[in-house]
Design an enzyme around this catalytic site. Structure first.
Site, PDB file in Angstrom:
ATOM      1  N   ASN A  64       0.840  -1.161  -0.006  1.00 29.14           N
ATOM      2  CA  ASN A  64       0.121  -0.067   0.181  1.00 29.14           C
ATOM      3  C   ASN A  64       0.836   1.336   0.057  1.00 29.14           C
ATOM      4  O   ASN A  64       0.352   2.357   0.505  1.00 29.14           O
ATOM      5  CB  ASN A  64      -1.142  -0.014   1.267  1.00 29.14           C
ATOM      6  CG  ASN A  64      -2.013  -1.050   1.085  1.00 29.14           C
ATOM      7  OD1 ASN A  64      -1.528  -1.911   2.030  1.00 29.14           O
ATOM      8  ND2 ASN A  64      -2.761  -1.325   0.204  1.00 29.14           N
ATOM      9  N   ILE A 117       1.867   6.926   1.114  1.00 28.79           N
ATOM     10  CA  ILE A 117       1.118   5.932   1.640  1.00 28.79           C
ATOM     11  C   ILE A 117      -0.501   5.756   1.101  1.00 28.79           C
ATOM     12  O   ILE A 117      -1.055   6.775   1.447  1.00 28.79           O
ATOM     13  CB  ILE A 117       1.199   6.018   3.309  1.00 28.79           C
ATOM     14  CG1 ILE A 117       2.853   5.864   3.434  1.00 28.79           C
ATOM     15  CG2 ILE A 117       0.660   5.100   4.001  1.00 28.79           C
ATOM     16  CD1 ILE A 117       3.202   6.484   5.090  1.00 28.79           C
ATOM     17  N   CYS A 118      -1.086   4.696   1.038  1.00 30.60           N
ATOM     18  CA  CYS A 118      -2.343   4.549   0.499  1.00 30.60           C
ATOM     19  C   CYS A 118      -3.202   4.085   1.953  1.00 30.60           C
ATOM     20  O   CYS A 118      -2.919   2.675   1.995  1.00 30.60           O
ATOM     21  CB  CYS A 118      -2.485   3.667  -0.629  1.00 30.60           C
ATOM     22  SG  CYS A 118      -4.162   3.419  -1.028  1.00 30.60           S
ATOM     23  N   LEU A 119      -3.603   4.840   2.642  1.00 33.86           N
ATOM     24  CA  LEU A 119      -4.489   4.328   3.900  1.00 33.86           C
ATOM     25  C   LEU A 119      -5.828   4.948   3.783  1.00 33.86           C
ATOM     26  O   LEU A 119      -5.840   6.258   3.942  1.00 33.86           O
ATOM     27  CB  LEU A 119      -3.483   4.587   5.172  1.00 33.86           C
ATOM     28  CG  LEU A 119      -3.895   4.475   6.395  1.00 33.86           C
ATOM     29  CD1 LEU A 119      -4.239   2.841   6.425  1.00 33.86           C
ATOM     30  CD2 LEU A 119      -2.836   4.809   7.528  1.00 33.86           C
ATOM     31  N   SER A 161      -6.684  -2.240  -2.061  1.00 31.42           N
ATOM     32  CA  SER A 161      -6.306  -0.811  -2.531  1.00 31.42           C
ATOM     33  C   SER A 161      -4.521  -0.947  -2.600  1.00 31.42           C
ATOM     34  O   SER A 161      -3.840  -0.208  -2.149  1.00 31.42           O
ATOM     35  CB  SER A 161      -6.484  -0.056  -1.166  1.00 31.42           C
ATOM     36  OG  SER A 161      -6.427   1.462  -1.583  1.00 31.42           O
TER      37      SER A 161
END
Length: 159
Positions: free
Chosen positions: A84, A91-93, A124
């Site tokens: 992610n 950062i993909c959160l 994701s």
């Protein structure tokens, strides 16, 4: 002082009083020794008992003047290997995107990122190589993570 700067001043005080063991979060220092409250250097320890254990993972939090209405941009170093995390380090959160709420603190962001390390979200993905290894070759994925943890070894960083 803007709303963002006021909030970040309070966040700094709160984090200094009560932060998780092994974490750090400090505003960057400007050339004139003043604090740049809009850019923070943070460190997140890998959880014990995970392939991330032993590492301290540096994260940069970059805030804009619309904080806390909008989340900060959070990034590891370029090329950080995680399902992610984009190659840029971003950062993909969910709590940094659609699930953002102005009540989310810096402490909560850092704990969320720590949890993401060992609990990636394959729904994701941000890194196709990491996703492929995670789905098709878990041992190779875990080896990459363990090798990366050595690069961020907390003891080595203290020397």
């Amino acid at each position: 002082m803007s709303l963002a700067q006021t909030r970040l001043t309070e966040e700094r005080k709160a984090f200094r009083k009560d932060h998780p063991v092994g974490f750090h979060a400090r505003p960057e220092t400007n050339a004139d020794d003043s604090l740049n409250l809009l850019k923070w250097n943070c460190g997140i320890p890998g959880k014990p008992g995970t392939p991330w254990e032993g590492g301290i993972y540096e994260v940069i939090l970059t805030f804009k003047e619309d904080y806390p209405s909008k989340p900060p941009k959070c990034a590891f170093a370029k090329g950080f290997f995680h399902l992610n995390v984009f190659d840029s380090g971003d950062i993909c959160l969910s709590i940094l995107g659609g699930d953002w709420k102005p009540s989310i603190s810096i402490k909560a962001i850092l704990l969320g990122i720590q949890d993401l390390l060992d609990n990636p979200n394959p729904a994701s993905p941000a890194n196709s190589e990491a996703l492929h290894l995670w789905k098709n070759n878990k041992p190779a994925y875990l080896k990459r993570i363990k090798d990366q943890a050595k690069k961020y070894d907390a003891q080595r960083l203290l020397e």
